[in-house]
Design an enzyme around this catalytic site. Structure first.
Site, PDB file in Angstrom:
ATOM      1  N   TYR A  88     -16.402  16.251 -16.361  1.00  0.00           N
ATOM      2  CA  TYR A  88     -17.073  14.771 -16.585  1.00  0.00           C
ATOM      3  C   TYR A  88     -17.839  14.559 -15.309  1.00  0.00           C
ATOM      4  O   TYR A  88     -17.800  15.231 -14.235  1.00  0.00           O
ATOM      5  CB  TYR A  88     -15.694  13.960 -16.039  1.00  0.00           C
ATOM      6  CG  TYR A  88     -15.867  12.518 -15.589  1.00  0.00           C
ATOM      7  CD1 TYR A  88     -16.781  11.685 -16.341  1.00  0.00           C
ATOM      8  CD2 TYR A  88     -15.388  11.966 -14.499  1.00  0.00           C
ATOM      9  CE1 TYR A  88     -17.099  10.432 -15.959  1.00  0.00           C
ATOM     10  CE2 TYR A  88     -15.652  10.502 -13.971  1.00  0.00           C
ATOM     11  CZ  TYR A  88     -16.532   9.819 -14.922  1.00  0.00           C
ATOM     12  OH  TYR A  88     -16.898   8.688 -14.506  1.00  0.00           O
ATOM     13  N   LYS A 103      -8.191   5.890 -19.640  1.00  0.00           N
ATOM     14  CA  LYS A 103      -8.384   6.205 -20.983  1.00  0.00           C
ATOM     15  C   LYS A 103      -7.195   5.937 -21.856  1.00  0.00           C
ATOM     16  O   LYS A 103      -6.691   5.006 -22.030  1.00  0.00           O
ATOM     17  CB  LYS A 103      -8.992   7.762 -20.954  1.00  0.00           C
ATOM     18  CG  LYS A 103     -10.069   8.203 -19.662  1.00  0.00           C
ATOM     19  CD  LYS A 103     -11.067   7.220 -19.952  1.00  0.00           C
ATOM     20  CE  LYS A 103     -12.375   7.642 -19.080  1.00  0.00           C
ATOM     21  NZ  LYS A 103     -12.276   7.389 -17.645  1.00  0.00           N
ATOM     22  N   ASP A 163      -7.389  18.617 -15.243  1.00  0.00           N
ATOM     23  CA  ASP A 163      -7.526  17.416 -15.858  1.00  0.00           C
ATOM     24  C   ASP A 163      -7.149  17.120 -17.220  1.00  0.00           C
ATOM     25  O   ASP A 163      -7.707  17.786 -18.075  1.00  0.00           O
ATOM     26  CB  ASP A 163      -9.034  16.922 -15.641  1.00  0.00           C
ATOM     27  CG  ASP A 163      -9.369  15.624 -15.899  1.00  0.00           C
ATOM     28  OD1 ASP A 163      -8.609  14.974 -16.825  1.00  0.00           O
ATOM     29  OD2 ASP A 163     -10.443  15.092 -15.535  1.00  0.00           O
ATOM     30  N   ARG A 174       0.634  -1.279   0.027  1.00  0.00           N
ATOM     31  CA  ARG A 174      -0.174  -0.119  -0.028  1.00  0.00           C
ATOM     32  C   ARG A 174       0.728   1.379   0.071  1.00  0.00           C
ATOM     33  O   ARG A 174       0.556   2.336  -0.709  1.00  0.00           O
ATOM     34  CB  ARG A 174      -0.996   0.067   1.306  1.00  0.00           C
ATOM     35  CG  ARG A 174      -1.666   1.190   1.342  1.00  0.00           C
ATOM     36  CD  ARG A 174      -2.843   1.113   2.319  1.00  0.00           C
ATOM     37  NE  ARG A 174      -2.630   0.439   3.603  1.00  0.00           N
ATOM     38  CZ  ARG A 174      -1.853   1.058   4.560  1.00  0.00           C
ATOM     39  NH1 ARG A 174      -1.203   2.266   4.441  1.00  0.00           N
ATOM     40  NH2 ARG A 174      -1.389   0.141   5.685  1.00  0.00           N
TER      41      ARG A 174
END
Length: 384
Positions: free
Chosen positions: A107, A204, A179, A54
């Site tokens: 978005y 993406k 973004d 982690r």
């Protein structure tokens, strides 16, 4: 090879940054370290800085180094999804009572995060047309800590002058977050234009093959990078090793894919702009696009996303989506295959009734890298 000795040309960085040959076997592709914990050399004696995946994992480290190099940043951090990256960023930068300026086109998942999650934490937000720096300045309050931008935006392909809005944010003592998912670092590098943080949905174009979900944050300020890394570890929504490996594979071919995406999208937009059943085409590569000049200034090419509005309203737009055959009806974007969707009923349903509501007659395309003549033929038959 040390990253210090890698060429600064993007295509070379994409293949070599973070991709050190395995010292044990010489494998040229970093291995997938599918491991949760690590043998320590005595109590507190971490071997290579690893103790628990982690906190850090060698495969994720390779990806994070690659992402930082591609965006021209000092620190990259990889997450389980784009929204996980956004959540970590907002909880690092904001406290109850703070204010954020968000774009009037974004978005739907980002809007939902602000409107339904962060707002419950006591963070205020307001909407501005980020293509207008004066509108952003007018939306800023004494409590504004973050200005949030998507450029090109999703799904209306709006363009924001990053350098101009960066100055507005800087004057207000706020951080500018960009973004960069639609453009990718191959076409646009916001940090070099004054942004403080770059956000990606790695799902993406960075992954590029519709087979992985991931997110990323990249920063120039090492102190901010340390703060984000603390929260990344404390909150735990990290990218797994296999997901990191898949994205690292994807970034190697990003430049050649984006060249083809952009080339195909330009031809698709041109055809749509001349079609009798199309009332409006939204693509920053078209000279009539209101953001064309700014996009040409800050982008290498105009990307693979095209949106358009259809004569006949919502039902006509839905029918186009349903008639498409080569364009797959589906959410997401940025894969090698072409996708088509109806934002109002699919990816942006969460903004219905808000200032970010999208036109009901809008169709969004993620133009893939297939033969463009086949794509044009499919769209023409879908439009009828």
């Amino acid at each position: 090879m040390s990253d210090r000795h890698i060429s600064q040309h993007f295509e070379t960085l994409a293949i070599h940054a973070g991709n050190t040959a395995d010292p044990l076997t010489g494998a040229v592709v970093p291995p997938i370290h599918q491991v949760s914990t690590y043998k320590q050399d005595g109590v507190g004696g971490l071997r290579g800085g690893y103790e628990y995946s982690r906190s850090a994992n060698p495969t994720r480290t390779a990806l994070e180094e690659n992402l930082a190099a591609l965006e021209g940043g000092r620190r990259g951090l990889a997450f389980a999804s784009g929204l996980a990256a956004e959540d970590c960023l907002l909880r690092t930068l904001l406290s109850p009572g703070d204010h954020v300026v968000i774009p009037n086109d974004a978005y739907g998942g980002t809007f939902r995060l602000f409107a339904k999650v962060v707002a419950r934490w006591g963070v205020e937000w307001s909407v501005a047309d980020t293509s207008d720096a004066a509108a952003v300045r007018a939306a800023i309050t004494p409590k504004t800590k973050v200005v949030w931008v998507e450029t090109p935006s999703n799904p209306l392909l709006g363009i924001t002058d990053i350098a101009a809005v960066a100055q507005v944010a800087r004057d207000a003592g706020a951080k500018l977050v960009v973004d960069n998912t639609f453009a990718t670092p191959y076409l646009q590098q916001p940090l070099s234009l004054g942004a403080d943080v770059v956000v990606h949905s790695l799902t993406k174009y960075m992954g590029g093959h519709s087979d992985v979900v991931g997110g990323a944050l990249i920063v120039s300020d090492p102190d901010l990078g340390d703060e984000l890394a603390f929260h990344q570890n404390a909150m735990g929504a990290i990218a797994g090793p296999f997901d990191s490996w898949l994205v690292l594979r994807g970034t190697k071919t990003l430049s050649v894919r984006m060249d083809r995406h952009s080339e195909n999208a330009t031809k698709v937009a041109d055809m749509l702009s001349r079609h009798a059943r199309v009332t409006r085409v939204l693509y920053p590569g078209l000279p009539e696009h209101p953001g064309h000049e700014v996009a040409a200034k800050q982008m290498k090419a105009f990307g693979g996303m095209v949106s358009f509005q259809v004569a006949g309203g919502e039902e006509a737009a839905v029918a186009v989506c349903n008639r498409a055959e080569l364009f797959t009806l589906g959410e997401s974007l940025g894969g090698v295959e072409s996708l088509i969707e109806h934002p109002g009923r699919m990816t942006h349903a969460s903004v219905t009734g808000s200032a970010l509501e999208v036109p009901a007659d809008l169709v969004r395309l993620s133009v893939g890298i297939e033969n463009v003549d086949d794509l044009l033929e499919d769209l023409q038959q879908a439009l009828g």
